[in-house]
Design a protein around this motif. Structure first.
Motif, PDB file in Angstrom:
ATOM      1  N   HIS A 224      39.899  40.336  40.277  1.00 19.83           N
ATOM      2  CA  HIS A 224      40.278  41.733  40.051  1.00 19.83           C
ATOM      3  C   HIS A 224      41.766  41.932  40.369  1.00 19.83           C
ATOM      4  N   TYR A 225      42.178  41.407  41.510  1.00 24.54           N
ATOM      5  CA  TYR A 225      43.573  41.528  41.964  1.00 24.54           C
ATOM      6  C   TYR A 225      44.532  40.866  40.989  1.00 24.54           C
ATOM      7  N   SER A 226      44.151  39.703  40.473  1.00 21.17           N
ATOM      8  CA  SER A 226      45.062  38.960  39.592  1.00 21.17           C
ATOM      9  C   SER A 226      45.094  39.545  38.182  1.00 21.17           C
ATOM     10  N   GLY A 227      44.156  40.443  37.898  1.00 24.91           N
ATOM     11  CA  GLY A 227      44.153  41.080  36.578  1.00 24.91           C
ATOM     12  C   GLY A 227      43.570  40.216  35.480  1.00 24.91           C
ATOM     13  N   VAL A 228      42.871  39.151  35.835  1.00 23.61           N
ATOM     14  CA  VAL A 228      42.249  38.282  34.834  1.00 23.61           C
ATOM     15  C   VAL A 228      41.051  39.007  34.222  1.00 23.61           C
ATOM     16  N   ALA A 229      41.019  39.065  32.900  1.00 23.71           N
ATOM     17  CA  ALA A 229      39.882  39.696  32.222  1.00 23.71           C
ATOM     18  C   ALA A 229      38.678  38.780  32.330  1.00 23.71           C
ATOM     19  N   VAL A 230      37.589  39.328  32.842  1.00 25.10           N
ATOM     20  CA  VAL A 230      36.401  38.497  33.045  1.00 25.10           C
ATOM     21  C   VAL A 230      35.150  39.346  32.840  1.00 25.10           C
ATOM     22  N   GLN A 231      34.196  38.769  32.159  1.00 28.74           N
ATOM     23  CA  GLN A 231      32.897  39.413  31.993  1.00 28.74           C
ATOM     24  C   GLN A 231      32.032  38.978  33.170  1.00 28.74           C
ATOM     25  N   ILE A 232      31.462  39.957  33.880  1.00 36.45           N
ATOM     26  CA  ILE A 232      30.651  39.624  35.052  1.00 36.45           C
ATOM     27  C   ILE A 232      29.173  39.709  34.683  1.00 36.45           C
ATOM     28  N   VAL A 233      28.475  38.617  34.909  1.00 33.79           N
ATOM     29  CA  VAL A 233      27.030  38.577  34.691  1.00 33.79           C
ATOM     30  C   VAL A 233      26.366  38.638  36.064  1.00 33.79           C
ATOM     31  N   GLU A 234      25.676  39.749  36.335  1.00 35.67           N
ATOM     32  CA  GLU A 234      24.976  39.925  37.609  1.00 35.67           C
ATOM     33  C   GLU A 234      23.671  39.135  37.552  1.00 35.67           C
ATOM     34  N   VAL A 235      23.517  38.228  38.493  1.00 37.87           N
ATOM     35  CA  VAL A 235      22.410  37.277  38.464  1.00 37.87           C
ATOM     36  C   VAL A 235      21.311  37.713  39.431  1.00 37.87           C
ATOM     37  N   SER A 236      20.067  37.599  39.015  1.00 40.33           N
ATOM     38  CA  SER A 236      18.944  37.731  39.943  1.00 40.33           C
ATOM     39  C   SER A 236      18.708  36.352  40.549  1.00 40.33           C
TER      40      SER A 236
END
Length: 198
Positions: free
Chosen positions: A21-33
């Protein structure tokens, strides 16, 4: 698209998300069970633990490596302390102590019923040694190693938070007032609240 497999409350995943988040890298977050891990995540890394970052055909499955990769892309506040070799060494030593020693005490304290060999208070006292060390580092400054956040602050914060939250009343009454303020500053920060949104 860069993809991060994460679990919101996992401290390792938290620190990886904060660095990205701090570095500004675009990333899709997959929330895992954690009870039903997705096949595509297990195909990337046999470890089966979060966080796992898939980026440009490469797989990074250690939280610290993800943090360092993100900071190599962009580190506007100098979390890596690039002109301070002594600070870098101190940072590496603190993170190692956190991950190898403090994390063990944290697990014993948080899940004391699984470790009946000792009373919970013994496990807490063992972890408290590290809290005292961190509190001393904060004498005269707001962050552990510099006048701004560093890799060590972000790498340790989720674990200190977890320790504090086992018994918040106890933590609030400890003499570690500098550490309390340090932790609260991060908890209230846009960086942390931004990565903790559901």
């Amino acid at each position: 698209m860069n993809t991060l497999y994460s679990f919101r409350r996992c401290p390792y995943a938290m620190r990886a998300r904060m660095a990205l988040h701090y570095s500004g890298v675009a990333v899709q977050i997959v929330e895992v069970s954690l009870k039903a891990k997705p096949d595509e995540m297990l195909a990337l890394s046999g470890k089966g633990t979060v966080p796992i970052l898939s980026v440009d055909g490469r797989v990074i499955d250690e939280s610290l490596d993800i943090m360092r990769w993100a900071l190599a892309q962009n580190d506007p506040q100098d979390w890596l302390l690039k002109d301070d070799p002594q600070g870098q060494q101190h940072s590496a030593a603190l993170i190692e102590e956190n991950d190898q020693v403090f994390k063990v005490h944290l697990n014993h304290y948080k899940y004391a019923e699984r470790y009946p060999e000792q009373p919970m208070a013994v496990y807490r006292a063992e972890g408290e040694v590290f809290l005292g060390k961190l509190d001393e580092l904060l004498e005269g400054r707001d962050y552990l190693l510099a006048d701004h956040p560093s890799l060590a602050d972000i790498a340790l914060m989720p674990f200190v938070r977890q320790f504090a939250h086992v018994d918040r009343e106890w933590f609030g009454q400890t003499p570690y007032v500098r550490l309390q303020a340090w932790l609260q500053r991060f908890i209230d920060s846009d960086l942390f609240t931004g990565v903790m949104q559901k």
